[in-house]
Design an enzyme around this catalytic site. Structure first.
Site, PDB file in Angstrom:
ATOM      1  N   LYS A 136       0.811  -1.118  -0.176  1.00 14.46           N
ATOM      2  CA  LYS A 136      -0.199  -0.146   0.097  1.00 14.46           C
ATOM      3  C   LYS A 136       0.786   1.341  -0.034  1.00 14.46           C
ATOM      4  O   LYS A 136       0.641   2.163  -0.839  1.00 14.46           O
ATOM      5  CB  LYS A 136      -0.850   0.025   1.156  1.00 14.46           C
ATOM      6  CG  LYS A 136      -2.213  -1.031   0.899  1.00 14.46           C
ATOM      7  CD  LYS A 136      -2.693  -1.255   2.350  1.00 14.46           C
ATOM      8  CE  LYS A 136      -3.818  -2.715   1.907  1.00 14.46           C
ATOM      9  NZ  LYS A 136      -4.654  -2.975   3.263  1.00 14.46           N
TER      10      LYS A 136
ATOM     11  N   GLN B  80      -4.838  -2.115   9.229  1.00 15.04           N
ATOM     12  CA  GLN B  80      -4.631  -3.626   8.886  1.00 15.04           C
ATOM     13  C   GLN B  80      -5.306  -4.435   9.428  1.00 15.04           C
ATOM     14  O   GLN B  80      -5.084  -4.615  10.850  1.00 15.04           O
ATOM     15  CB  GLN B  80      -3.146  -3.736   8.513  1.00 15.04           C
ATOM     16  CG  GLN B  80      -2.659  -4.662   7.649  1.00 15.04           C
ATOM     17  CD  GLN B  80      -3.469  -4.623   6.401  1.00 15.04           C
ATOM     18  OE1 GLN B  80      -3.244  -3.727   5.521  1.00 15.04           O
ATOM     19  NE2 GLN B  80      -4.194  -5.795   5.659  1.00 15.04           N
TER      20      GLN B  80
ATOM     21  N   ASP C 271     -11.279   2.050   3.733  1.00 18.63           N
ATOM     22  CA  ASP C 271     -11.782   0.793   3.604  1.00 18.63           C
ATOM     23  C   ASP C 271     -13.201   0.440   3.349  1.00 18.63           C
ATOM     24  O   ASP C 271     -13.459  -0.570   2.835  1.00 18.63           O
ATOM     25  CB  ASP C 271     -11.186  -0.101   4.880  1.00 18.63           C
ATOM     26  CG  ASP C 271      -9.927  -1.054   4.654  1.00 18.63           C
ATOM     27  OD1 ASP C 271      -9.530  -1.280   3.209  1.00 18.63           O
ATOM     28  OD2 ASP C 271      -9.191  -1.212   5.517  1.00 18.63           O
TER      29      ASP C 271
END
Ligand code: NAP
Length: 284
Positions: A52, A96, A119
């Site tokens: 990322k 994460q 997200d």
């Protein structure tokens, strides 16, 4: 023989568009940034976070990494999320997953400012997607929609079958297909006569989490087959939820593993980060 939908190609196309958007925003004095939180030492999570970061660098997005020790407390993690929520120089926040077992993922997701929730896991954003007016979109499902758009495949009026009802893939891709006027059936482990349902699908999305689960007898001739699964077979080779060898000759379009849906997830994360910067700067 099916047409192979290359996630690598579509992902490169999206990322190049995002590079231009970041440049345009920078010229207007708006920088674009993503903060990624990782807790503990999970090797797979470390690879995802590194990827990322690399994608951000390539597109001109500023990235901040917060690597917290395994023994971080819930309060320490929530304090960091709250601090990032307040910071004007942070547009997107991503924690994460999975988190170490002693931490509660739901309360962390719920603590993220919905406008910075790249997200798209926050209930506010899940709700917006469900009612069809989400700006931030769930990354993997949005990536699937972009792959179809790139190939000129419209779900409108099509029989769409999704195998899987997870909050990350199955449910949100069902919503996006429905929002795009598909006729959607969502299947799961309690579904009866699965093969009968899947073999009527014009568009079949496999998000089962079981290697080579979808076989040719479950697929309609000429169907669009989207394989979300990622697994390693007994030879340590990557494979998906779809038995590519048997399904590919029967399908009209198919996504490979690797190089299919996988590369799209990160591209859509970059899109969401740009969108978050636009929301926060009143550009959209
Ligand atoms: P998940 O949370 O394990 O969900 C799997 C779903 O499949 C569940 O809804 C389950 O039903 C259903 N299912 C399991 N066995 C079934 C059966 N025999 N018949 C019908 N349905 C069945 O998995 P996920 O997070 O959605 O991920 C699915 C796959 O996609 C995994 O391989 C994952 O690694 C991969 N993935 C890839 C990406 C990417 O970027 N490419 C992103 C996310 C996930 P129940 O609800 O009834 O248990």
């Amino acid at each position: 023989m099916a047409k192979i939908i290359s996630g690598k190609e579509v992902s490169a196309f999206i990322q190049s568009k995002m590079t231009d958007e970041v440049k345009y925003l920078n010229e207007k004095g708006i920088s674009v940034s993503l903060a990624v939180i990782i807790v503990g030492e999970d090797p797979a999570s470390k690879v995802y976070v590194a990827n990322k970061k690399k994608a951000c660098e390539k597109l001109g997005i500023v990235s901040y990494e917060y690597a917290l020790p395994e023994n971080t407390t819930q309060q320490e993690l929530l304090d960091l999320v709250n601090e990032l929520n307040q910071r004007a120089d942070v547009n997107g926040i991503l924690c994460q997953l999975p988190l170490p077992k002693h931490l509660d993922e739901t309360s962390v997701i719920n603590a993220i400012d919905p406008d910075k929730d790249v997200d798209c896991f926050h209930p506010v954003n899940v709700g917006k997607v469900s009612i069809g007016n989400g700006k931030l979109l769930p990354c993997t499902p949005a990536g699937i929609m972009e792959m179809m758009k790139y190939e000129g495949i419209s779900p409108e009026g099509k029989n769409c079958v999704v195998i899987g009802r997870s909050n990350i893939v199955g449910k949100p891709i069902s919503s996006l297909l429905l929002n795009a006027n598909g006729t959607v059936t969502t299947c799961h482990s309690k579904t009866k006569n699965l093969a009968e349902i899947t073999s009527q699908a014009d568009i079949l999305v496999a998000a089962v989490g079981r290697p080579l689960f979808v076989t040719a007898d479950m697929v309609k001739e000429g169907a669009v087959v989207i394989d979300v699964g990622i697994h390693r077979d007994e030879n340590n080779k990557l494979c998906g939820d779809v038995d590519f060898a048997s399904v590919e000759p029967k399908a009209g379009y198919i996504t490979p593993v690797p190089g299919g849906v996988g590369p799209m997830t990160i591209a859509m994360l970059m899109c969401n980060t740009v969108t978050a910067a636009k929301i926060q700067n009143g550009v959209i």
